[in-house]
Design a protein around this motif. Structure first.
Motif, PDB file in Angstrom:
ATOM      1  N   UNK A 266       2.117   3.123  -9.448  1.00  0.00           N
ATOM      2  CA  UNK A 266       0.853   2.729  -8.831  1.00  0.00           C
ATOM      3  C   UNK A 266       0.931   2.757  -7.302  1.00  0.00           C
ATOM      4  N   UNK A 267       1.901   2.035  -6.787  1.00  0.00           N
ATOM      5  CA  UNK A 267       1.974   1.877  -5.328  1.00  0.00           C
ATOM      6  C   UNK A 267       2.303   3.199  -4.637  1.00  0.00           C
ATOM      7  N   UNK A 268       3.138   4.003  -5.261  1.00  0.00           N
ATOM      8  CA  UNK A 268       3.482   5.288  -4.661  1.00  0.00           C
ATOM      9  C   UNK A 268       2.285   6.237  -4.658  1.00  0.00           C
ATOM     10  N   UNK A 269       1.587   6.333  -5.777  1.00  0.00           N
ATOM     11  CA  UNK A 269       0.459   7.262  -5.858  1.00  0.00           C
ATOM     12  C   UNK A 269      -0.722   6.798  -5.012  1.00  0.00           C
ATOM     13  N   UNK A 270      -0.873   5.485  -4.834  1.00  0.00           N
ATOM     14  CA  UNK A 270      -1.950   5.000  -3.966  1.00  0.00           C
ATOM     15  C   UNK A 270      -1.723   5.443  -2.520  1.00  0.00           C
ATOM     16  N   UNK A 271      -0.467   5.585  -2.117  1.00  0.00           N
ATOM     17  CA  UNK A 271      -0.163   6.100  -0.786  1.00  0.00           C
ATOM     18  C   UNK A 271      -0.378   7.609  -0.743  1.00  0.00           C
TER      19      UNK A 271
END
Length: 320
Positions: A266-271
Motif C-alpha cells: 500500500x504505502x509503496x504504491x501510494x508513492x
C-alpha cells in the motif's frame, strides 16, 4: 637530452644486474617521461615506454619503484579488468607509493562494481569487502586519511546492500562506523540523512526486520523530498520486498507477515502512483501492475480490518 639519456640508461641496465640494473631501467622510464613533458615527440614513444615498464616489472618486481611503475602502467586504462585491479590491490602498503597503488586498485574494483554486470560485478564488490577495513574514524588522523575513510564507508555500505552480495554484517558495521564518524565530528551528514535512512531501510529488509523497514520508510515520507529521489527509490525497494509476501497465500491472515505485505505494498504504491492512485494512468503497463497490486492489498486490508474505504478504493482501481 632526455631521450638520449633514456637510451643510455636502458643500455646500462643491460650491462648490470640486481638493484643497479633496476635503477638504470627505472631512470630510462623517468627520462622518457621528462622527454615527453618537455615537448618531445617520437613515433612509438608510448609503446616503447610501455615495453620498458613491462620489462621493469618483470625483471625487478621487488624494486622500490615497482609501485610507481604499476601506477604508470594502469594510469590510462579506461576499462580495467579484475586482474588489473587485483595486481594493484596486492601491492604492499608499507611505502607511500605502495599505498597509492593499493588504493588505485580499490578504485578500479569499485569502478568495475558500478559499471560491470553479473558475476564480475559481484566478484569486484566482494573483493572490496575483503580488502577494505571498516573505517575507525580516528579524530587524530590526517584529514586526507579521514576523507578516504568517509568514501570507503559509503562504498562498503553501497556494496554490502547490493543484490547478489547481501552482506548485512558489513552493512551494519559500515553504518556503525558512519555513526562514530558523525559523533567524532569527522562526517557532516548535511544532505546525506535521507540516503542513510534509505540504507537503513534496505538493511532492515535484508535482515527481515519489517517493522524497522516501515519505520525508515515513514521517515523518508515525512522528510524534505526537495531535490532527491530517495523516497521513490525506497518505494520501489519496499514494493519489491513486500509484494511476494502479499501474494503468498500460505501465510495465515492473522500472521504479522500478512499485515506487512498489505502495508508495504500500500504505502509503496501510494508513492509510486501518486496521491490518488485510483486516478493514475493505467494504460501504462508499469502503473497497471502497481495498481492491481494496490487493489489486492486494499481488498485484503478490508478483509482484515473491515475499513470500507479500502474496499471502495480497491473497486475504483479495478474499474479504472
Amino acid at each position: 637530452d632526455h631521450e638520449r639519456a633514456s637510451k643510455l640508461f636502458e643500455e646500462a641496465s643491460r650491462l648490470h644486474s640486481g638493484m643497479k640494473a633496476g635503477n638504470f631501467l627505472w631512470w630510462a622510464i623517468v627520462s622518457l617521461d621528462k622527454f615527453e613533458t618537455g615537448g618531445g615527440e617520437r613515433d612509438g614513444l608510448d609503446e616503447h615506454r610501455a615495453a620498458l615498464i613491462e620489462r621493469f616489472l618483470s625483471d625487478h618486481p621487488s624494486h622500490p619503484s615497482a609501485p610507481k611503475a604499476l601506477l604508470r602502467r594502469f594510469a590510462t586504462i579506461e576499462n580495467p579488468t579484475l586482474q588489473d585491479a587485483e595486481t594493484l590491490v596486492m601491492v604492499p602498503t608499507a611505502t607511500a607509493n605502495g599505498a597509492l597503488a593499493h588504493q588505485q586498485g580499490i578504485r578500479m574494483l569499485y569502478r568495475i562494481f558500478r559499471r560491470g554486470s553479473g558475476a564480475e560485478r559481484i566478484t569486484a564488490g566482494r573483493r572490496i569487502i575483503e580488502v577494505v577495513p571498516i573505517p575507525t574514524f580516528d579524530p587524530d588522523a590526517e584529514p586526507e586519511r579521514q576523507l578516504v575513510e568517509v568514501l570507503q564507508a559509503r562504498q562498503l555500505l553501497d556494496i554490502a546492500l547490493s543484490p547478489g552480495i547481501d552482506d548485512p554484517r558489513t552493512a551494519r558495521a559500515a553504518l556503525a562506523a558512519i555513526d562514530r564518524g558523525v559523533t567524532a565530528g569527522i562526517i557532516d551528514l548535511m544532505g546525506k540523512e535521507r540516503e542513510l535512512d534509505y540504507r537503513r531501510l534496505s538493511l532492515a529488509l535484508l535482515e527481515g526486520a519489517s517493522d524497522d523497514a516501515l519505520y525508515y520508510f515513514q521517515l523518508l515520507e515525512q522528510g524534505d523530498q526537495t531535490g532527491d529521489d530517495w523516497l521513490q527509490v525506497a518505494a520501489r525497494t519496499l514494493y519489491n520486498a513486500a509484494i511476494p509476501v502479499l501474494l503468498d497465500e500460505t501465510i495465515p491472515t492473522d500472521d504479522k507477515r500478512n499485515q506487512y505485505g498489505i502495508d508495504g505494498v500500500r504505502r509503496a504504491t501510494e508513492v509510486l502512483l501518486g496521491d490518488r492512485p485510483e486516478n493514475a494512468d493505467y494504460s501504462d503497463p508499469a502503473n497497471y501492475k502497481l495498481g492491481r497490486s494496490l487493489a489486492l492489498a486494499d481488498r485484503l486490508g478490508y478483509e482484515s480490518s473491515g475499513r470500507i474505504e479500502s474496499l471502495e478504493r480497491s473497486n475504483a482501481i479495478y474499474r479504472a
